[in-house]
Structure formats: structure tokens, C-alpha cells
Scaffold this motif. Structure first.
Motif: not given
Length: 156
Positions: A70, A73-74, A77, A124-125, A128-129, A131-132
Motif C-alpha cells: 500500500y 504505491f500511495v 502517487a 490516478l484513481t 490505484y484501483t 494496483h489494489a
């Protein structure tokens, strides 16, 4: 007229941690028309509280790996997006001549950069999704199942 759902209403409880397991493939039909078996629940160990179990899970290598994925990535970003946003605001306030420069017809640099803010938010959204889903969801769901099995039957 009676409606036959095929399941006993008493079999499915809303507080059951396996209730939403169908989303992950657990409990799906096994090809014979009957739901596949869900693994049996282990009896809780006497003397352990839910807080002890959660602390144990939090210090486990699997939990630390999920948190590490987590953060990897976060943090970059958020830093990149914040830098891009700050660059837009600073450029808009300190270089109005540059931002007013036409790009195509009535469209200027400020409009392109402003639309770029929206585009980068959506990208970015999406990133993120993705990657999650690919790197964290399965491991987090496994941790959730393990934790719920360990805490089943323990009063909080």
C-alpha cells in the motif's frame, strides 16, 4: 404460491463473515448444482481476546506486506499528484502570461493544464484501483478470513 429459494433462510446470517465470500469464489456452485463446501471454523482458544488476536495479526509478516505494498504505491502517487497540483497553482499565480498563451484557438495553456488536472485525477484513481486489485486485495482478503476465523466465538 410458494417461493423455493433452495436455501434455508436460517442457514444464511447477515453477521456471518462468509456471507460475502461469493465475490471471491468461495461457496460457488461446484458443477453439481450444490454450493461448494466452506472450510470448517476452528474453535477459539480459551484465554485469548479479540484484541490479542488483532495485535498478533497486525504484527504478522502478511499484514506488514499488505501495508508495505500500500505504502509503496500511495506515497509516491500522492507526492507526484501534489507536486503536479502545486506546480499548476504556482504557475497560474506567478506566470499569468505563460498560462494565457494560446494553444489552439481560444484554448490556452491554463485550460489545458486545468483539464490535465481532471485527467490525472481519473488516471490516478484507475491506477490505484488496478494496483489494489492486483497486488493487495487477495492478500488482504486472506488476512480478513484468517482473522475472522480466529475471532469467531470470542466476545469483544
Amino acid at each position: 404460491m410458494e417461493k423455493d429459494d433452495g436455501l434455508d433462510a436460517a442457514e444464511v446470517r447477515l453477521d456471518d463473515p462468509w456471507y460475502d465470500a461469493l465475490a471471491s469464489g468461495w461457496g460457488e456452485l461446484d458443477g453439481t448444482g450444490a454450493p461448494a463446501a466452506v472450510p470448517a471454523q476452528a474453535a477459539p482458544e480459551p484465554g485469548r481476546s479479540a484484541a490479542d488476536i488483532y495485535l498478533e495479526v497486525q504484527s504478522s509478516a502478511a499484514f506488514q506486506e499488505v501495508r508495505s505494498r500500500y505504502r509503496r504505491f500511495v506515497v509516491p502517487a500522492v507526492c507526484a499528484f501534489f507536486a503536479w497540483y502545486l506546480a499548476y497553482v504556482v504557475t497560474a499565480t506567478t506566470a499569468p502570461g505563460f498560462m494565457a498563451r494560446p494553444v489552439a484557438g481560444a484554448v490556452n495553456v491554463a485550460m489545458v493544464a486545468g483539464l490535465g488536472q481532471f485527467l490525472s485525477t481519473f488516471l490516478l484513481t484507475w491506477a490505484y484501483t488496478r494496483h489494489a486489485r492486483l497486488r493487495r486485495d487477495r492478500a488482504a482478503l486472506d488476512l480478513r478470513w484468517d482473522t475472522q476465523e480466529l475471532t469467531r466465538g470470542i466476545s469483544r
